[in-house]
Design a protein around this motif. Structure first.
Motif, mmCIF file in Angstrom:
data_model
loop_
_atom_site.group_PDB
_atom_site.id
_atom_site.type_symbol
_atom_site.label_atom_id
_atom_site.label_comp_id
_atom_site.label_asym_id
_atom_site.label_seq_id
_atom_site.Cartn_x
_atom_site.Cartn_y
_atom_site.Cartn_z
ATOM 1 N N ALA A 232 0.854 -1.237 -0.026
ATOM 2 C CA ALA A 232 0.057 -0.150 -0.075
ATOM 3 C C ALA A 232 0.970 1.183 0.101
ATOM 4 N N ARG A 233 1.967 1.283 0.788
ATOM 5 C CA ARG A 233 2.745 2.242 0.931
ATOM 6 C C ARG A 233 3.523 2.731 -0.459
ATOM 7 N N ARG A 235 2.690 1.663 -3.251
ATOM 8 C CA ARG A 235 1.586 2.004 -4.279
ATOM 9 C C ARG A 235 1.404 3.614 -4.277
ATOM 10 N N GLU A 236 1.088 4.061 -3.123
ATOM 11 C CA GLU A 236 1.190 5.447 -2.845
ATOM 12 C C GLU A 236 2.272 6.128 -3.370
ATOM 13 N N ASN A 237 3.423 5.650 -3.057
ATOM 14 C CA ASN A 237 4.820 6.438 -3.586
ATOM 15 C C ASN A 237 4.751 6.435 -5.024
ATOM 16 N N GLU A 239 2.097 6.331 -7.032
ATOM 17 C CA GLU A 239 1.199 7.334 -7.607
ATOM 18 C C GLU A 239 1.833 8.481 -7.450
#
Length: 389
Positions: A232-233, A235-237, A239
């Motif tokens: 999740a982290r 993937r956020e990075n 994005e």
């Protein structure tokens, strides 16, 4: 021998006997020796250890006969405080003569003949020499076997530990590593070969290969676990990285739009966007049914691709703006050359004037053909300097 010589020889032989006894006790307590005594061996190791056991059997027979002679000599010496001439002669024969009797050993029937086996008679010195040779045969075999075990078994233990760790990670991920059952079977085969025949087990090439595969598989699974836990982290990075790609590509498009009206650009200079493809790949990764090992690899590739796309777009924008700077630099050079022409009295020279006009027309046209403009400035500069630039 004199009485003093006999006493000295007995003391020396007693010390020698004690030292030999200590060496034999050390041999029997040696870890590899104890392992081999009850081991099931085969191949080259079985043959080598069988030969060593023959030497060991002879060693013990020699030692028993040697100790028997010393025991007889000590009993004679202890019988009287002052030795008679006959006793001195007997002790001299025991200590210096061929007093050690080594009975012929019983042989298996296939090794016998119908002729009687001869006993051996040896001096104490010759007996010790033969014991030493037999002892060295045994310790040489022990050292060679021990060296192989010490080299290969720790590596097999390390590979086994990696295999167990991989099995644990498989349970954490709920996935199986490809080819692991085959590697486990190979490890069992190699361990059996090394344990039973360390001298003949040519397992190092296979062990090198299996160790590399296990290490690589373990690294992949450890990375997969990290990715799964941190997806999740990351993937956020990613994005955020794609947002940087969008911004950099937007800047490249703006640069192209600003430069294309000033500088003649080939069609391939049009910036191409990669952000849509990267975004699609990320969306596909979210719903992928691939293992976490494969997803970890793809996520790392996407992170690298995003960084590369942003850098490429920034480089493109910088290069495009650099073309305008190049045009302005050529304009400056042309002006400097015109000043030089005036100083040299060539301001009215028809050829130089024509070259100047052509270069100026190219540089102040829109869009400017930089290749032709640069060549025109070079021609004008050479004309002013008399054919040299």
């Amino acid at each position: 021998m004199s009485r003093e010589g006999v006493e000295h020889a007995l003391r020396a032989r007693a010390d020698e006997r004690d030292r030999i006894s200590g060496d034999l006790l050390d041999l029997e307590s040696h870890t590899t020796y104890r392992l081999l005594k009850g081991a099931t061996l085969r191949g080259a190791t079985e043959q080598r250890w069988a030969t060593a056991q023959e030497s060991l059997a002879r060693l013990w027979r020699l030692n028993d006969a040697y100790r028997a002679v010393l025991r007889d000599a000590e009993q004679i010496k202890a019988a009287r405080s002052r030795l008679s001439t006959e006793q001195l002669a007997e002790l001299t024969e025991l200590l210096a003569g061929t007093s050690v009797l080594l009975r012929a050993a019983a042989k298996p029937v296939e090794q016998r003949s119908l002729l009687p086996e001869a006993d051996e008679r040896l001096t104490l010195d010759a007996t010790v020499t033969q014991m030493d040779a037999a002892f060295r045969d045994v310790t040489s075999a022990l050292n060679d076997i021990d060296a192989q075990w010490n080299t290969l078994l720790p590596r097999l233990d390390t590979a086994g530990a990696e295999l167990r760790r991989i099995r644990e990670l498989e349970q954490d991920l709920g996935e199986s590593a490809a080819g692991l059952d085959t590697l486990e079977t190979e490890l069992k085969r190699m361990r059996a070969a090394v344990v039973e025949d360390p001298l003949g087990a040519a397992v190092e090439p296979d062990l090198d290969r299996v160790a590399r595969l296990l290490t690589a598989s373990l690294a992949e699974l450890e990375l997969a676990v990290v990715v799964k836990q941190d997806y999740a982290r990351r993937r956020e990075n990613l994005e955020a990285a794609l947002d940087r790609v969008r911004a950099a590509e937007s800047e490249a498009r703006l640069a192209h739009g600003a430069v294309v009206v000033k500088i003649a650009l080939p069609p391939q200079a049009q910036p191409r966007s990669r952000v849509d493809a990267l975004t699609g790949a990320l969306d596909a990764l979210d719903v992928s049914a691939d293992t976490w090992v494969l997803r970890a690899k793809r996520l790392a590739e996407l992170e690298s691709d995003a960084d590369g796309a942003a850098e490429q777009a920034q480089t493109t924008a910088k290069a495009l703006y650099g073309l305008v700077s190049r045009r302005d630099e050529l304009r400056g050079r042309l002006g400097a050359c015109q000043v030089m022409a005036v100083r040299r009295g060539m301001a009215e020279d028809p050829a130089a004037t024509g070259l100047f006009a052509r270069a100026r027309a190219l540089l102040w046209s829109a869009p400017c053909d930089l290749t032709k403009a640069a060549a025109a400035v070079e021609d004008y500069q050479r004309a002013i300097h008399g054919g040299t630039s």
